[in-house]
Design an enzyme around this catalytic site. Structure first.
Site, PDB file in Angstrom:
ATOM      1  N   PRO A   2      28.759  48.371  29.550  1.00 29.12           N
ATOM      2  CA  PRO A   2      27.643  49.268  28.890  1.00 29.12           C
ATOM      3  C   PRO A   2      27.339  48.418  27.634  1.00 29.12           C
ATOM      4  O   PRO A   2      27.905  47.987  26.934  1.00 29.12           O
ATOM      5  CB  PRO A   2      28.558  50.599  28.366  1.00 29.12           C
ATOM      6  CG  PRO A   2      29.665  50.783  29.424  1.00 29.12           C
ATOM      7  CD  PRO A   2      30.003  49.160  29.894  1.00 29.12           C
ATOM      8  N   GLU A   3      25.821  48.480  27.462  1.00 31.04           N
ATOM      9  CA  GLU A   3      25.431  47.678  26.340  1.00 31.04           C
ATOM     10  C   GLU A   3      24.813  48.723  25.258  1.00 31.04           C
ATOM     11  O   GLU A   3      25.063  50.076  25.375  1.00 31.04           O
ATOM     12  CB  GLU A   3      24.269  46.637  26.602  1.00 31.04           C
ATOM     13  CG  GLU A   3      25.121  45.804  27.785  1.00 31.04           C
ATOM     14  CD  GLU A   3      24.218  44.539  28.137  1.00 31.04           C
ATOM     15  OE1 GLU A   3      23.031  44.315  27.264  1.00 31.04           O
ATOM     16  OE2 GLU A   3      24.105  44.357  29.269  1.00 31.04           O
ATOM     17  N   LYS A  58      28.369  47.944  20.654  1.00 35.46           N
ATOM     18  CA  LYS A  58      28.582  48.484  21.899  1.00 35.46           C
ATOM     19  C   LYS A  58      29.605  49.438  21.677  1.00 35.46           C
ATOM     20  O   LYS A  58      30.712  50.108  22.670  1.00 35.46           O
ATOM     21  CB  LYS A  58      29.044  47.451  22.941  1.00 35.46           C
ATOM     22  CG  LYS A  58      28.257  46.442  23.233  1.00 35.46           C
ATOM     23  CD  LYS A  58      28.589  45.470  24.221  1.00 35.46           C
ATOM     24  CE  LYS A  58      27.706  44.187  24.556  1.00 35.46           C
ATOM     25  NZ  LYS A  58      28.291  43.195  25.357  1.00 35.46           N
ATOM     26  N   ARG A 111      40.417  50.373  32.105  1.00 35.31           N
ATOM     27  CA  ARG A 111      41.249  49.263  32.358  1.00 35.31           C
ATOM     28  C   ARG A 111      41.399  48.335  31.249  1.00 35.31           C
ATOM     29  O   ARG A 111      42.537  47.764  30.937  1.00 35.31           O
ATOM     30  CB  ARG A 111      40.918  48.461  33.785  1.00 35.31           C
ATOM     31  CG  ARG A 111      41.060  49.493  34.905  1.00 35.31           C
ATOM     32  CD  ARG A 111      40.708  48.949  36.186  1.00 35.31           C
ATOM     33  NE  ARG A 111      39.283  48.219  36.037  1.00 35.31           N
ATOM     34  CZ  ARG A 111      38.181  48.901  36.279  1.00 35.31           C
ATOM     35  NH1 ARG A 111      38.160  50.224  36.725  1.00 35.31           N
ATOM     36  NH2 ARG A 111      37.159  47.950  36.286  1.00 35.31           N
ATOM     37  N   ARG A 260      27.598  31.893  31.785  1.00 36.57           N
ATOM     38  CA  ARG A 260      27.269  32.955  32.037  1.00 36.57           C
ATOM     39  C   ARG A 260      26.344  33.313  33.209  1.00 36.57           C
ATOM     40  O   ARG A 260      25.345  32.202  33.055  1.00 36.57           O
ATOM     41  CB  ARG A 260      26.691  33.852  30.727  1.00 36.57           C
ATOM     42  CG  ARG A 260      28.077  34.052  29.674  1.00 36.57           C
ATOM     43  CD  ARG A 260      27.196  34.489  28.442  1.00 36.57           C
ATOM     44  NE  ARG A 260      28.254  34.943  27.308  1.00 36.57           N
ATOM     45  CZ  ARG A 260      28.884  36.103  27.562  1.00 36.57           C
ATOM     46  NH1 ARG A 260      28.826  37.037  28.288  1.00 36.57           N
ATOM     47  NH2 ARG A 260      29.832  36.349  26.438  1.00 36.57           N
TER      48      ARG A 260
END
Length: 272
Positions: A2-3, A58, A111, A260
Site C-alpha cells: 500500500p502506498e 504510508k 507478516r 528495483r
C-alpha cells in the site's frame, strides 16, 4: 505494498466509520504484530475511542482519547477489512481484530507489518526520518524544486526514498515518471528547473487521481465498498509489460534500476 493513495483511502473510510465509538473487544492472533504483550495491548484499548485518524506517508496513526496512539504500517501484503453486524468475517487469516460497537476492524497480512501502541512522543520519534508530504499545502512548487536540487541519483530511487518524500512506492513512482515523460533512470541532478516543475505537477496529478480512484489494491474495505481498487484499471503502465503505451503505442517494458523493478515506455520517456 500500500502506498499513499491506498492509505489515504483507508484513512477516509476509517474516519467515516469508527470515530468516537468505544472499543468493545480486542483479539490478537499474532503477537509479533504488536509491540507489547497481548493482554496489556488489549486491556489498554478496551473502552477507549479513536478520535482522529491521521496518515503520514504510508503509515496510519490512530489517535486515542487517552492520548495514546496506534501506529499502523501495512508493509508488503497488509490489508484492512471491516464488517458490520452479521456480515461474514474475512476468509483470510487475521492478525488483529478490534471491535467498535457492532463493527469489527480486521488487520490482515501483517507478516511484516505491525500495529504498535505508542505515546505521542514515541510516535513522533518513529516517524522522524520520514521526508515531507508532497501533497501538503506547504509543499509549493518552488520548495519542491529547491529540495530536489539538493538530491542526487536516479529518479526512481529518489521517488521511493521515504526520507526524501513520504508515501510513494514502486507503482506510483513509475506512473509519475510516465506522466512527466521522464525516464526513471534519469539523474535528478541533471533535471532542469522546468523538468522538476513538470515532475511536481505529475506527482500531484497521479497521487490525487489515484486517491480519488481508491488506489490499486483490489480487496474492498467493506462488503459494500465499490471504490477501493478501482485505480488498478487506470494505471497507465505499472504491471502492463508487453502492452502498448497509451500515449504512443510502443510496447511497455519491464526492467530494473538500482535493484528495483521498473515499468516504462522506451519511446516517450526520455533519459536526461
Amino acid at each position: 505494498m500500500p502506498e499513499l493513495p491506498e492509505m489515504e483511502n483507508y484513512r477516509k473510510m476509517l474516519s467515516a466509520s469508527i470515530l468516537n465509538i468505544p472499543i468493545s473487544n480486542v483479539i490478537v492472533n499474532r503477537e509479533k504484530s504488536i509491540n507489547v504483550p497481548p493482554a496489556e495491548f488489549s486491556a489498554s484499548l478496551m473502552g477507549s475511542k479513536v478520535i482522529f485518524v491521521e496518515r503520514r506517508g504510508k503509515y496510519l496513526i490512530f489517535h486515542l482519547n487517552n492520548g495514546r496512539r496506534l501506529l499502523l504500517h501495512l508493509m508488503l501484503g497488509g490489508l484492512l477489512y471491516m464488517t458490520r453486524g452479521d456480515e461474514e468475517r474475512p476468509s483470510r487469516t487475521t492478525q488483529i481484530e478490534i471491535s467498535f460497537g457492532d463493527k469489527v476492524l480486521y488487520f490482515i497480512g501483517l507478516r511484516l507489518g505491525y500495529l504498535h501502541q505508542l505515546s505521542a512522543k514515541e510516535t513522533e520519534e518513529a516517524l522522524s526520518q520520514l521526508g515531507p508530504e508532497l501533497l501538503d499545502r506547504r509543499m509549493t512548487k518552488e520548495r519542491f524544486v529547491s529540495l530536489m536540487k539538493k538530491r542526487r541519483g536516479a529518479l526512481k530511487s529518489l521517488l521511493v526514498n521515504q526520507q526524501a518524500s513520504a508515501g510513494i512506492g514502486n507503482c506510483y513512482a513509475d506512473e509519475i515518471a510516465f506522466h512527466a515523460k521522464i525516464h526513471p533512470a534519469s539523474k535528478v541532478q541533471n533535471l532542469t528547473n522546468e523538468t522538476l516543475e513538470q515532475l511536481y505537477e505529475s506527482i500531484h496529478h497521479v497521487l490525487k487521481e489515484a486517491t480519488e480512484g481508491g488506489g490499486y489494491m483490489e480487496m474492498p474495505f467493506t462488503e459494500d465498498d465499490d471504490l477501493t481498487g478501482n485505480y488498478a484499471d487506470q494505471c497507465k503502465l505499472y504491471d502492463r509489460e508487453g502492452e502498448p503505451c497509451v500515449r504512443c503505442g510502443t510496447t511497455i517494458v519491464k526492467t530494473e534500476i538500482t535493484g528495483r523493478k521498473v515499468f516504462l515506455c522506451p519511446n516517450c520517456q526520455h533519459e536526461m
